[in-house]
Write a protein that holds these residues in place. Structure first.
Motif, PDB file in Angstrom:
ATOM      1  N   ILE A  70     -25.673  69.789 -42.894  1.00  0.00           N
ATOM      2  CA  ILE A  70     -24.996  69.034 -41.604  1.00  0.00           C
ATOM      3  C   ILE A  70     -26.368  70.083 -40.271  1.00  0.00           C
ATOM      4  CG2 ILE A  70     -23.142  70.074 -40.126  1.00  0.00           C
ATOM      5  CD1 ILE A  70     -21.428  70.777 -42.220  1.00  0.00           C
ATOM      6  N   THR A  71     -26.994  70.589 -40.502  1.00  0.00           N
ATOM      7  CA  THR A  71     -27.561  71.230 -39.132  1.00  0.00           C
ATOM      8  C   THR A  71     -29.055  69.896 -39.577  1.00  0.00           C
ATOM      9  OG1 THR A  71     -27.407  73.964 -39.862  1.00  0.00           O
ATOM     10  CG2 THR A  71     -29.300  72.945 -38.430  1.00  0.00           C
ATOM     11  N   ALA A  72     -28.521  69.323 -39.755  1.00  0.00           N
ATOM     12  CA  ALA A  72     -30.208  68.406 -40.768  1.00  0.00           C
ATOM     13  C   ALA A  72     -29.962  67.707 -40.198  1.00  0.00           C
ATOM     14  CB  ALA A  72     -30.893  68.035 -42.303  1.00  0.00           C
ATOM     15  N   TRP A  73     -29.232  67.023 -39.941  1.00  0.00           N
ATOM     16  CA  TRP A  73     -28.200  65.496 -39.600  1.00  0.00           C
ATOM     17  C   TRP A  73     -27.533  65.953 -38.908  1.00  0.00           C
ATOM     18  CZ3 TRP A  73     -23.225  65.503 -38.812  1.00  0.00           C
ATOM     19  CH2 TRP A  73     -22.615  66.136 -39.546  1.00  0.00           C
ATOM     20  N   ALA A  74     -27.179  67.109 -38.243  1.00  0.00           N
ATOM     21  CA  ALA A  74     -26.528  66.406 -37.007  1.00  0.00           C
ATOM     22  C   ALA A  74     -28.083  66.875 -35.978  1.00  0.00           C
ATOM     23  CB  ALA A  74     -25.432  68.065 -36.571  1.00  0.00           C
ATOM     24  N   SER A  75     -28.710  67.600 -35.870  1.00  0.00           N
ATOM     25  CA  SER A  75     -30.080  68.569 -35.225  1.00  0.00           C
ATOM     26  C   SER A  75     -30.336  66.719 -34.802  1.00  0.00           C
ATOM     27  CB  SER A  75     -30.951  69.017 -36.089  1.00  0.00           C
ATOM     28  OG  SER A  75     -31.272  68.779 -37.454  1.00  0.00           O
TER      29      SER A  75
ATOM     30  N   ALA B 251     -27.191  52.594 -23.658  1.00  0.00           N
ATOM     31  CA  ALA B 251     -27.585  54.013 -25.021  1.00  0.00           C
ATOM     32  C   ALA B 251     -27.766  54.447 -25.867  1.00  0.00           C
ATOM     33  CB  ALA B 251     -27.642  54.831 -23.119  1.00  0.00           C
ATOM     34  N   LEU B 252     -26.211  53.898 -26.166  1.00  0.00           N
ATOM     35  CA  LEU B 252     -25.182  54.063 -27.438  1.00  0.00           C
ATOM     36  C   LEU B 252     -26.304  53.086 -28.068  1.00  0.00           C
ATOM     37  CD1 LEU B 252     -21.583  54.335 -27.095  1.00  0.00           C
ATOM     38  CD2 LEU B 252     -23.310  56.296 -27.820  1.00  0.00           C
ATOM     39  N   ALA B 253     -26.629  52.111 -28.194  1.00  0.00           N
ATOM     40  CA  ALA B 253     -27.341  50.984 -28.674  1.00  0.00           C
ATOM     41  C   ALA B 253     -28.536  51.749 -29.018  1.00  0.00           C
ATOM     42  CB  ALA B 253     -27.743  50.136 -28.186  1.00  0.00           C
ATOM     43  N   VAL B 254     -29.387  51.807 -28.271  1.00  0.00           N
ATOM     44  CA  VAL B 254     -30.350  52.394 -28.391  1.00  0.00           C
ATOM     45  C   VAL B 254     -30.675  53.556 -29.475  1.00  0.00           C
ATOM     46  CG1 VAL B 254     -32.719  53.776 -27.419  1.00  0.00           C
ATOM     47  CG2 VAL B 254     -31.776  51.603 -26.495  1.00  0.00           C
ATOM     48  N   THR B 255     -29.387  54.979 -29.161  1.00  0.00           N
ATOM     49  CA  THR B 255     -30.067  56.177 -29.726  1.00  0.00           C
ATOM     50  C   THR B 255     -29.227  55.770 -31.195  1.00  0.00           C
ATOM     51  OG1 THR B 255     -27.603  56.451 -28.954  1.00  0.00           O
ATOM     52  CG2 THR B 255     -29.017  57.750 -27.955  1.00  0.00           C
ATOM     53  N   VAL B 256     -27.930  55.198 -31.648  1.00  0.00           N
ATOM     54  CA  VAL B 256     -27.556  54.480 -32.882  1.00  0.00           C
ATOM     55  C   VAL B 256     -29.115  53.531 -33.811  1.00  0.00           C
ATOM     56  CG1 VAL B 256     -26.027  53.015 -34.319  1.00  0.00           C
ATOM     57  CG2 VAL B 256     -25.696  54.450 -32.380  1.00  0.00           C
TER      58      VAL B 256
ATOM     59  N   ILE C 104     -29.344  58.205 -51.271  1.00  0.00           N
ATOM     60  CA  ILE C 104     -27.870  58.508 -51.099  1.00  0.00           C
ATOM     61  C   ILE C 104     -28.160  59.320 -49.928  1.00  0.00           C
ATOM     62  CG2 ILE C 104     -25.658  58.990 -52.014  1.00  0.00           C
ATOM     63  CD1 ILE C 104     -26.250  56.464 -52.381  1.00  0.00           C
ATOM     64  N   GLY C 105     -28.800  59.875 -50.082  1.00  0.00           N
ATOM     65  CA  GLY C 105     -29.033  61.139 -48.747  1.00  0.00           C
ATOM     66  C   GLY C 105     -29.297  60.853 -47.097  1.00  0.00           C
ATOM     67  N   VAL C 106     -29.904  59.998 -47.698  1.00  0.00           N
ATOM     68  CA  VAL C 106     -31.022  59.201 -46.394  1.00  0.00           C
ATOM     69  C   VAL C 106     -29.574  58.642 -45.332  1.00  0.00           C
ATOM     70  CG1 VAL C 106     -32.359  57.635 -45.339  1.00  0.00           C
ATOM     71  CG2 VAL C 106     -33.526  59.186 -47.591  1.00  0.00           C
ATOM     72  N   VAL C 107     -29.015  57.598 -45.997  1.00  0.00           N
ATOM     73  CA  VAL C 107     -28.297  56.615 -45.428  1.00  0.00           C
ATOM     74  C   VAL C 107     -27.096  57.559 -45.636  1.00  0.00           C
ATOM     75  CG1 VAL C 107     -26.493  54.789 -45.737  1.00  0.00           C
ATOM     76  CG2 VAL C 107     -28.776  54.673 -47.391  1.00  0.00           C
ATOM     77  N   ALA C 108     -26.822  58.490 -45.734  1.00  0.00           N
ATOM     78  CA  ALA C 108     -25.469  59.180 -45.048  1.00  0.00           C
ATOM     79  C   ALA C 108     -25.844  60.557 -44.724  1.00  0.00           C
ATOM     80  CB  ALA C 108     -24.918  60.091 -46.655  1.00  0.00           C
ATOM     81  N   SER C 109     -26.891  61.010 -44.080  1.00  0.00           N
ATOM     82  CA  SER C 109     -27.213  61.359 -43.481  1.00  0.00           C
ATOM     83  C   SER C 109     -27.254  60.617 -41.943  1.00  0.00           C
ATOM     84  CB  SER C 109     -28.750  61.815 -43.333  1.00  0.00           C
ATOM     85  OG  SER C 109     -28.385  62.824 -44.559  1.00  0.00           O
ATOM     86  N   GLY C 110     -27.969  59.094 -42.230  1.00  0.00           N
ATOM     87  CA  GLY C 110     -27.912  58.695 -41.062  1.00  0.00           C
ATOM     88  C   GLY C 110     -26.882  58.377 -40.604  1.00  0.00           C
ATOM     89  N   ALA C 111     -25.502  57.659 -41.439  1.00  0.00           N
ATOM     90  CA  ALA C 111     -24.219  57.656 -41.219  1.00  0.00           C
ATOM     91  C   ALA C 111     -23.380  58.450 -39.961  1.00  0.00           C
ATOM     92  CB  ALA C 111     -23.695  57.150 -42.667  1.00  0.00           C
ATOM     93  N   LEU C 112     -23.453  59.455 -40.902  1.00  0.00           N
ATOM     94  CA  LEU C 112     -22.921  60.948 -40.399  1.00  0.00           C
ATOM     95  C   LEU C 112     -23.477  61.673 -38.840  1.00  0.00           C
ATOM     96  CD1 LEU C 112     -22.834  63.326 -43.378  1.00  0.00           C
ATOM     97  CD2 LEU C 112     -21.076  62.072 -42.152  1.00  0.00           C
ATOM     98  N   ALA C 113     -25.090  61.089 -38.459  1.00  0.00           N
ATOM     99  CA  ALA C 113     -25.716  61.081 -37.581  1.00  0.00           C
ATOM    100  C   ALA C 113     -25.092  60.343 -36.676  1.00  0.00           C
ATOM    101  CB  ALA C 113     -27.818  61.391 -37.846  1.00  0.00           C
ATOM    102  N   SER C 114     -24.933  58.603 -36.426  1.00  0.00           N
ATOM    103  CA  SER C 114     -24.846  57.989 -36.198  1.00  0.00           C
ATOM    104  C   SER C 114     -22.940  58.519 -35.530  1.00  0.00           C
ATOM    105  CB  SER C 114     -24.263  56.454 -36.607  1.00  0.00           C
ATOM    106  OG  SER C 114     -25.482  56.427 -36.962  1.00  0.00           O
ATOM    107  N   LEU C 115     -22.080  58.814 -36.394  1.00  0.00           N
ATOM    108  CA  LEU C 115     -20.957  59.400 -36.087  1.00  0.00           C
ATOM    109  C   LEU C 115     -20.814  59.918 -35.227  1.00  0.00           C
ATOM    110  CD1 LEU C 115     -18.853  58.687 -39.307  1.00  0.00           C
ATOM    111  CD2 LEU C 115     -18.790  57.212 -37.495  1.00  0.00           C
TER     112      LEU C 115
END
Length: 476
Positions: free
Chosen positions: A110-115, A139-144, A341-352
């Motif tokens: 959690i720390t990794a993708w939230a950070s 701003a959201l378009a750039v960050t996500v 799987i971990g890369v994609v999941a982390s990207g999705a969770l960080a976006s959310l």
């Protein structure tokens, strides 16, 4: 917190794993790994994030720096005791069992993708200097968009992602050292503002709240311990690299924060989305070119940080999946060897999580996400300090020999302070961060139950998997 220069797949983390590697990380490389992981793009946003509490934020930085050094010493001792890849996950599992190991791995993930979410928000603040982001939509378009570009970059292979991280990590030191050293000659006392502003309540409350935000900047002190399987002579190197890297980062942080507070008027710093760019403008008499160059350096280094931490966010679930504590799907790798799987999941969770915390704008989103990661990082830090405390109380040194009485008191004191420090950070994180963090942590319990049921059904313990994702009996 920045991207690791070498973020290869984790090696599992079980005792008996390879403790050293010929041609791996030597003392200088391991120290650079720690310093590079600790110093990230988030530091470019931190002075503004704590300015709202007043100049007590500088005192908070000093307190957090000292306590982080003590935490680094604890990780050095743990690395000497158990020099195995996995760091906090290994210590918690060996000291307190599989549930503690799972919770540590889950929280670290959690720390990794939230950070990553916090990093991309800080990064967007400097993009805004180069290309004004007018309104929440752009701003959201750039960050996500940046989060998913980092995902695509990582899916192409770890070697390219690592090369990007190495180059961009070097670039981040130029603006930091410029402000931390040169900027001190241009500070003005009247820019510092009041000691406290009333935000956070009393002076102690403000100190605690600011300290929780600032701890985001020290996430990564455990890097050498996590990568112990890739470190040469880890029993000797991990301690030196961890302490030296953390100390160097602390000096850069503290000097830079003092300089920014003294260069940018307090009332403007509180609302700044690019405080280091504003500080450089003050050094050069308001020159826009200097501020733009600072912002450009932060954007480039932040891009590398984002790519590197997207890679590392997949490594903890990969290692835990190989031990049967995460679903086997996380151990699957694509044709380029990436645990995709971990890369994609982390990207999705960080976006959310970015979208969920963006209602107040860039600075508010960064502060909220930094506090969330401070709470989630406290879980593996507490378990690690508790493991060291347990092993000290059993009167054993890393090599299994009794602890000399003269050292036992010192080691216990350092470990207890490090543990108390993590509790202090949780107290300062605030109700919103603790609420979100607890929900995310508890969301892992059904996963653990499912893994135990799956392993019992197959008669294979926890159902550990190999690197291809195939189930196999766990070797003890």
């Amino acid at each position: 917190m920045a991207a690791p220069a070498d973020a290869g797949p984790a090696g599992g983390g079980r005792p008996g794993a390879r403790a050293a590697r010929r041609g791996g990380l030597g003392p200088l490389a391991a120290t650079a790994l720690v310093m590079g992981n600790v110093i990230g793009v988030g530091v470019f946003q931190l002075p503004a994030a704590v300015a709202g509490y007043g100049t007590v934020g500088i005192l908070a930085f000093a307190v957090v720096s000292v306590c982080s050094l003590l935490l680094a010493v604890v990780f050095g001792w743990l690395g000497q005791r158990m020099p195995h890849t996995g760091g906090p996950y290994v210590y918690a599992r060996e000291a307190f069992g599989e549930l503690a190991g799972f919770l540590t791995a889950w929280s670290y993930w959690i720390t990794a993708w939230a950070s990553n979410a916090a990093l991309v928000v800080a990064w967007a603040g400097y993009v805004n200097v180069l290309v004004p982001l007018r309104g929440t939509g752009p701003a959201l378009a750039v960050t996500v968009g940046a989060l998913w570009l980092a995902v695509v970059c990582n899916l192409a292979g770890a070697r390219g992602a690592g090369a990007v991280a190495v180059v961009t990590t070097v670039l981040k030191f130029v603006p930091l050292v410029l402000v931390a050293v040169v900027g001190l000659f241009f500070v003005r006392a009247d820019n510092f503002g009041p000691f406290t502003t009333g935000q956070g309540g009393s002076a102690v409350g403000a100190l605690t709240a600011a300290g929780a935000v600032l701890m985001f900047s020290f996430l990564g002190v455990e890097s050498a311990a996590v990568a112990a399987g890739e470190v040469e002579n880890p029993r000797r190197t991990i301690m030196r690299a961890t302490v030296a890297g953390t100390l160097a980062a602390a000096l850069v942080y503290l000097l830079g924060t003092v300089a920014v507070f003294g260069l940018v008027p307090h009332e403007r710093l509180v609302h700044s989305t690019a405080p280091y760019a504003d500080a450089v403008r003050a050094i050069f008499g308001g020159g826009e070119a200097a501020g733009t160059l600072m912002a450009a350096a932060a954007v480039v280094s932040g891009a590398g940080t984002l790519v590197g931490w997207t890679l590392i966010s997949a490594q903890m679930p990969y290692a835990a999946a190989r031990d049967g504590l995460f679903p086997a799907v996380f151990a699957r790798r694509n044709g380029r060897g990436v645990p995709w799987i971990g890369v994609v999941a982390s990207g999705a969770l960080a976006s959310l999580i970015t979208l969920a915390n963006y209602t107040g704008g860039l600075r508010a989103a960064f502060t909220a996400l930094a506090l969330l990661t401070t709470f989630t990082a406290a879980i593996p830090y507490v378990f690690s300090a508790a493991a060291q405390l347990l092993w000290l109380l059993t009167d054993r040194e890393p090599r299994g020999t009794p602890v000399a009485p003269a050292r036992l008191g010192r080691d216990l004191a350092v470990t207890l302070v490090a543990m108390a420090f993590t509790f202090w950070l949780v107290a300062g994180a605030g109700y919103a961060a603790v609420y979100q963090g607890v929900l995310l942590l508890l969301a892992g319990i059904p996963v653990y139950v499912w893994m135990r049921w799956h392993g019992a059904r197959n008669g294979m313990g926890n159902g550990a998997v190999d690197a291809s994702g195939e189930t196999k009996p766990q070797v003890r």
